[in-house]
Design a protein around this motif. Structure first.
Motif, PDB file in Angstrom:
ATOM      1  N   GLN A 418      71.169   9.884  43.560  1.00 35.60           N
ATOM      2  CA  GLN A 418      70.362  11.329  43.830  1.00 35.60           C
ATOM      3  C   GLN A 418      69.570  11.680  42.730  1.00 35.60           C
ATOM      4  OE1 GLN A 418      73.767  13.516  44.577  1.00 35.60           O
ATOM      5  NE2 GLN A 418      73.613  13.080  46.880  1.00 35.60           N
ATOM      6  N   GLN A 419      68.377  12.215  42.655  1.00 39.43           N
ATOM      7  CA  GLN A 419      67.397  12.903  41.848  1.00 39.43           C
ATOM      8  C   GLN A 419      68.212  14.312  41.563  1.00 39.43           C
ATOM      9  OE1 GLN A 419      63.289  12.711  42.856  1.00 39.43           O
ATOM     10  NE2 GLN A 419      63.477  10.612  42.603  1.00 39.43           N
ATOM     11  N   LEU A 420      68.546  14.615  40.154  1.00 38.39           N
ATOM     12  CA  LEU A 420      68.971  15.707  39.737  1.00 38.39           C
ATOM     13  C   LEU A 420      68.025  16.670  38.901  1.00 38.39           C
ATOM     14  CD1 LEU A 420      72.253  14.039  38.605  1.00 38.39           C
ATOM     15  CD2 LEU A 420      71.843  15.150  40.961  1.00 38.39           C
ATOM     16  N   VAL A 495      67.077  27.746  47.566  1.00 37.59           N
ATOM     17  CA  VAL A 495      67.494  26.451  46.828  1.00 37.59           C
ATOM     18  C   VAL A 495      68.336  25.732  47.664  1.00 37.59           C
ATOM     19  CG1 VAL A 495      68.544  25.693  44.585  1.00 37.59           C
ATOM     20  CG2 VAL A 495      66.995  27.790  44.574  1.00 37.59           C
ATOM     21  N   TRP A 496      67.893  24.401  48.075  1.00 36.57           N
ATOM     22  CA  TRP A 496      68.778  23.763  49.026  1.00 36.57           C
ATOM     23  C   TRP A 496      69.252  22.430  48.316  1.00 36.57           C
ATOM     24  CZ3 TRP A 496      66.748  20.451  53.506  1.00 36.57           C
ATOM     25  CH2 TRP A 496      67.553  20.141  54.349  1.00 36.57           C
ATOM     26  N   VAL A 497      70.576  22.388  48.257  1.00 34.70           N
ATOM     27  CA  VAL A 497      71.307  21.498  47.502  1.00 34.70           C
ATOM     28  C   VAL A 497      72.008  20.258  48.347  1.00 34.70           C
ATOM     29  CG1 VAL A 497      72.795  20.833  45.613  1.00 34.70           C
ATOM     30  CG2 VAL A 497      71.609  23.157  45.614  1.00 34.70           C
ATOM     31  N   GLN A 498      71.742  19.098  48.147  1.00 36.34           N
ATOM     32  CA  GLN A 498      72.329  17.885  49.403  1.00 36.34           C
ATOM     33  C   GLN A 498      72.931  16.944  48.307  1.00 36.34           C
ATOM     34  OE1 GLN A 498      69.471  16.324  51.915  1.00 36.34           O
ATOM     35  NE2 GLN A 498      69.575  18.089  53.326  1.00 36.34           N
ATOM     36  N   GLY A 499      74.342  16.875  48.179  1.00 33.48           N
ATOM     37  CA  GLY A 499      74.709  15.863  47.393  1.00 33.48           C
ATOM     38  C   GLY A 499      75.778  16.530  46.569  1.00 33.48           C
ATOM     39  N   ALA A 500      76.065  15.721  45.384  1.00 37.67           N
ATOM     40  CA  ALA A 500      77.106  15.943  44.313  1.00 37.67           C
ATOM     41  C   ALA A 500      76.578  16.628  43.021  1.00 37.67           C
ATOM     42  CB  ALA A 500      77.948  14.681  43.945  1.00 37.67           C
ATOM     43  N   PRO A 501      76.633  18.038  42.520  1.00 42.65           N
ATOM     44  CA  PRO A 501      76.077  18.546  41.485  1.00 42.65           C
ATOM     45  C   PRO A 501      77.037  17.869  40.417  1.00 42.65           C
ATOM     46  CG  PRO A 501      76.515  19.903  43.099  1.00 42.65           C
ATOM     47  CD  PRO A 501      77.274  18.848  43.881  1.00 42.65           C
ATOM     48  N   ILE A 502      76.191  17.863  39.355  1.00 41.87           N
ATOM     49  CA  ILE A 502      77.081  17.189  38.009  1.00 41.87           C
ATOM     50  C   ILE A 502      77.224  18.378  37.055  1.00 41.87           C
ATOM     51  CG2 ILE A 502      76.734  15.425  36.215  1.00 41.87           C
ATOM     52  CD1 ILE A 502      77.179  14.135  39.059  1.00 41.87           C
ATOM     53  N   VAL A 575      78.023  18.634  48.357  1.00 42.00           N
ATOM     54  CA  VAL A 575      77.793  19.599  49.262  1.00 42.00           C
ATOM     55  C   VAL A 575      76.401  19.690  50.078  1.00 42.00           C
ATOM     56  CG1 VAL A 575      78.793  21.515  47.383  1.00 42.00           C
ATOM     57  CG2 VAL A 575      76.314  20.845  47.601  1.00 42.00           C
ATOM     58  N   ASN A 576      76.224  20.579  51.089  1.00 45.71           N
ATOM     59  CA  ASN A 576      75.069  20.604  51.802  1.00 45.71           C
ATOM     60  C   ASN A 576      74.837  21.905  51.994  1.00 45.71           C
ATOM     61  OD1 ASN A 576      72.619  20.016  53.428  1.00 45.71           O
ATOM     62  ND2 ASN A 576      73.812  19.827  55.203  1.00 45.71           N
ATOM     63  N   TYR A 577      74.012  22.482  51.132  1.00 48.33           N
ATOM     64  CA  TYR A 577      74.367  24.139  50.965  1.00 48.33           C
ATOM     65  C   TYR A 577      72.909  24.601  50.648  1.00 48.33           C
ATOM     66  CZ  TYR A 577      76.198  28.719  50.421  1.00 48.33           C
ATOM     67  OH  TYR A 577      76.600  30.134  50.620  1.00 48.33           O
ATOM     68  N   GLU A 578      72.522  25.863  51.093  1.00 48.60           N
ATOM     69  CA  GLU A 578      71.358  26.468  50.987  1.00 48.60           C
ATOM     70  C   GLU A 578      71.660  27.958  50.234  1.00 48.60           C
ATOM     71  OE1 GLU A 578      68.303  26.638  54.259  1.00 48.60           O
ATOM     72  OE2 GLU A 578      69.407  25.076  55.107  1.00 48.60           O
ATOM     73  N   PRO A 636      71.171  18.380  43.096  1.00 55.29           N
ATOM     74  CA  PRO A 636      70.428  17.361  43.894  1.00 55.29           C
ATOM     75  C   PRO A 636      69.808  18.296  44.861  1.00 55.29           C
ATOM     76  CG  PRO A 636      72.898  17.603  44.610  1.00 55.29           C
ATOM     77  CD  PRO A 636      72.805  18.357  43.286  1.00 55.29           C
ATOM     78  N   MET A 637      68.517  18.794  44.168  1.00 52.45           N
ATOM     79  CA  MET A 637      67.854  19.470  45.217  1.00 52.45           C
ATOM     80  C   MET A 637      66.749  18.932  45.964  1.00 52.45           C
ATOM     81  SD  MET A 637      66.910  22.660  42.498  1.00 52.45           S
ATOM     82  CE  MET A 637      65.620  22.962  43.381  1.00 52.45           C
ATOM     83  N   VAL A 638      66.655  19.531  47.146  1.00 56.22           N
ATOM     84  CA  VAL A 638      65.540  18.862  48.222  1.00 56.22           C
ATOM     85  C   VAL A 638      64.542  20.116  48.632  1.00 56.22           C
ATOM     86  CG1 VAL A 638      66.990  16.988  48.922  1.00 56.22           C
ATOM     87  CG2 VAL A 638      67.084  19.168  50.093  1.00 56.22           C
TER      88      VAL A 638
END
Length: 645
Positions: A418-420, A495-502, A575-578, A636-638
């Motif tokens: 994932q791009q972070l 701000v939409w986040v899809q994946g694992a934050p670090i 997460v998959n969160y907005e 991991p923003m999209v």
């Protein structure tokens, strides 16, 4: 007076007549042989008439390859033929899955199986070795045959032998088996996949225990989940259902704080009698004991072709690590075609119960029942009953808790790909996507006054609070001086986040060890006209804890150099969160999450489980966001909002 005398005379006359009648009945009564029972009133064998039952229940002892027999309960719809079998292997009493003495199969089974008990499946539950009705010796999450298990049997061979017996002996079946189970039962499904029987056609490990050290039941990145010590006595003190550790106080915060270290707590309650505890306590670091039974690695090394659905909850308070890491390991090994990831809006194992809500979060319908009926069972039917699928199952299905719908992904990327985007801690407790200001912020972490993970008191038997603690409003700690809260301005776009934050924290401490808790939080607007109780709510979206001694190596811990900036970088749950306009994003940092996790003494000792009272020392922790380091949470923003890809 005359009336009273008359009343007394009448009473006397009635008594005389009653006595005479009783004496006469005694004289006329005759005792016959059929009135006398010299044995027990409990028959030697009781058979309940079941002519009106729509199923037949069988209990059998299935032999394993080494001669050990495992207790197995089988429910077969009456008149069944060519039906698939659904198998669950459990340490939680196979007989207990048939909870009611009902003539109707769907009413007899526990809630998690009611959707499967419609007459189209043969349901099978089995006690694993050494538990309840099964023979053999119980070993907690028995490792696979190999260096940690010198025998020739494990839960992989036991699943193979069980399925082999079922397809040869249950004549009402079509010879096809699916496996299902959550938590420990999910672990047994994963073990079966290491070398599956040819008749195993589909599987669904739900919130499975995959790696107990890295992020499932026992530890999270080396921090001990000490409230699970009850599980050790419940599972390992007796063959059946054991008791939890007795408590002196209603509040577990008090119980664990007064006990001292986790080892002191365990010793005081007889844990040295439990072989599992002795092995467990001797291996606090991620050494061979843990690495050789990490199932994500084993599954990737021995992948199966069985179509598998890996399920877990977005706020799974017990096993939030296993399913997603098993799926990622298999995907990385090139086996994404037959492996699918599902993450629902659930607490631990809620997939098997009703799921209209998760604490204060309300959904438009019973999300678990809808998923079982619309997705999971049709998918199992496809492989077990040869029925057509209306739509193929995507690579990943992850619930969008804000938009309140499922997002489907045919190219879900593992965390490593994932791009972070850094969300930086800033001066004046700010938070933003650019480095702003310089400096640091400090707090004193005092092991004598740890930050609680729930508002006190924290009773041991409050299941609802335990299930939903991961969505607890974090305002209860926001004013503590040992909790730092960094907040963005009010968002003007999603701000939409899809994946694992670090979490990427640069910090120094006056101690030689320490823990770091990082929380990614959605701060709601101050008022909510649709639900006033959610006004200003601080909802944890993703959080975890990291033990500082493992910052360089999980297997080889090292002391933290006092007053020297170190990097603490660790992954948070997927997460998959907005984060919507009008909301704010918050990052909280603290050093304790008690009593869920044991206290770090903040003085380096070889084994924290057995830290001495003198080892527990205050430490000043300084979080850097300037010249000495730019602490951040990498997101991991999209682009866009909703839908998937």
């Amino acid at each position: 007076m005359k009336t009273a005398a008359l009343r007394s005379a009448l009473v006397s006359l009635v008594c005389l007549l009653s006595a005479a009648a009783f004496a006469a009945s005694q004289d006329s009564a005759k005792v016959t042989p059929d009135m006398i029972q010299t044995g027990s009133d409990i028959p030697a064998h009781w058979t309940q008439p079941q002519g009106n039952f729509d199923y037949v229940q069988r209990e059998v002892m299935i032999p394993m390859r080494d001669g050990v027999k495992l207790h197995t309960v089988i429910l077969i719809p009456k008149g069944a033929h060519d039906l698939p079998m659904l198998l669950e292997r459990t340490p939680y009493n196979a007989s207990g899955f048939v909870r009611e003495n009902s003539p109707h199969m769907a009413d007899a089974v526990w809630s998690g199986d009611k959707d499967w008990a419609d007459g189209s499946y043969i349901l099978v539950w089995q006690d694993i070795r050494g538990k309840y009705g099964s023979e053999g010796q119980y070993i907690m999450t028995r490792p696979p045959v190999g260096p940690l298990n010198p025998t020739k049997t494990d839960d992989t061979t036991d699943a193979w032998d069980t399925i082999d017996w079922l397809v040869k002996n249950i004549k009402e079946s079509n010879g096809k088996v699916g496996m299902i189970g959550s938590s420990y039962d999910g672990w047994t499904v994963a073990m079966a996949l290491l070398h599956p029987h040819p008749a195993l056609k589909v599987a669904a490990p739900e919130s499975p225990m995959i790696d107990g050290w890295m992020g499932d039941d026992w530890y999270h990145y080396g921090a001990l989940r000490q409230i699970n010590l009850d599980y050790f006595t419940e599972q390992s003190s007796v063959k059946g259902s054991g008791k939890p550790v007795p408590r002196e106080s209603y509040d577990d915060y008090t119980n664990f704080l007064e006990a001292g270290s986790a080892g002191d707590y365990a010793d005081a309650h007889g844990f040295k009698q439990i072989p599992w505890w002795n092995r467990f306590a001797a291996h606090p670091a991620y050494d061979a004991f843990w690495q050789l039974q990490a199932l994500d690695k084993l599954l990737a090394a021995h992948p199966s072709d069985v179509p598998t659905m890996w399920l877990q909850g977005l706020w799974d308070q017990e096993d939030i690590y296993g399913a997603v890491h098993a799926w990622e390991a298999l995907d990385k090994a090139g086996h994404s075609a037959n492996n699918h990831l599902v993450i629902g809006p659930w607490w631990h194992s809620q997939i098997n119960r009703s799921a209209w809500n998760l604490g204060p979060l309300k959904w438009p319908g019973d999300t678990a029942a809808q998923f079982r009926q619309r997705v999971m069972i049709p998918w199992f039917n496809h492989y077990l009953r040869d029925t057509a699928l209306a739509t193929p199952l995507p690579e990943a299905m992850i619930y969008n808790a804000v938009e309140q719908h499922w997002d489907n992904f045919n190219n879900w990327k593992p965390a490593s790909e994932q791009q972070l985007t850094p969300l930086y801690l800033q001066a004046n407790m700010g938070l933003g996507f650019e480095q702003a200001g310089s400096g640091d912020d400090s707090y004193i972490s005092d092991p004598a006054k740890p930050v609680s993970y729930l508002p006190r008191p924290i009773p041991v038997d409050n299941e609802d609070r335990w299930r939903t603690w991961l969505v607890q409003d974090q305002r209860f700690v926001v004013d503590r001086p040992d909790v730092l809260s960094y907040t963005t301005p009010v968002l003007t776009k999603t701000v939409w986040v899809q994946g694992a934050p670090i979490a990427d924290i640069l910090a120094k401490t006056t101690g030689t060890d320490g823990d770091f808790v990082v929380k990614l939080i959605d701060v709601y607007p101050g008022t909510d006209p649709t639900d006033p109780t959610m006004g200003g709510y601080e909802l944890p979206v993703s959080l975890d804890i990291f033990r500082g001694r493992y910052r360089k190596s999980f297997s080889d811990p090292s002391a933290i150099p006092a007053n020297v900036v170190q990097e603490y970088k660790f992954r948070l749950p997927t997460v998959n969160y907005e984060f919507k306009p009008g909301h704010r994003i918050m990052v909280q940092i603290q050093s304790t999450l008690f009593p869920l996790y044991d206290r770090n003494p903040q003085t380096y000792v070889p084994n924290i489980l057995f830290a001495k009272p003198s080892d527990y020392q205050k430490a000043t922790v300084t979080i850097e966001h300037g010249a000495e380091g730019h602490s951040a949470v990498l997101l991991p923003m999209v682009a866009g909002a909703g839908g998937g890809n």
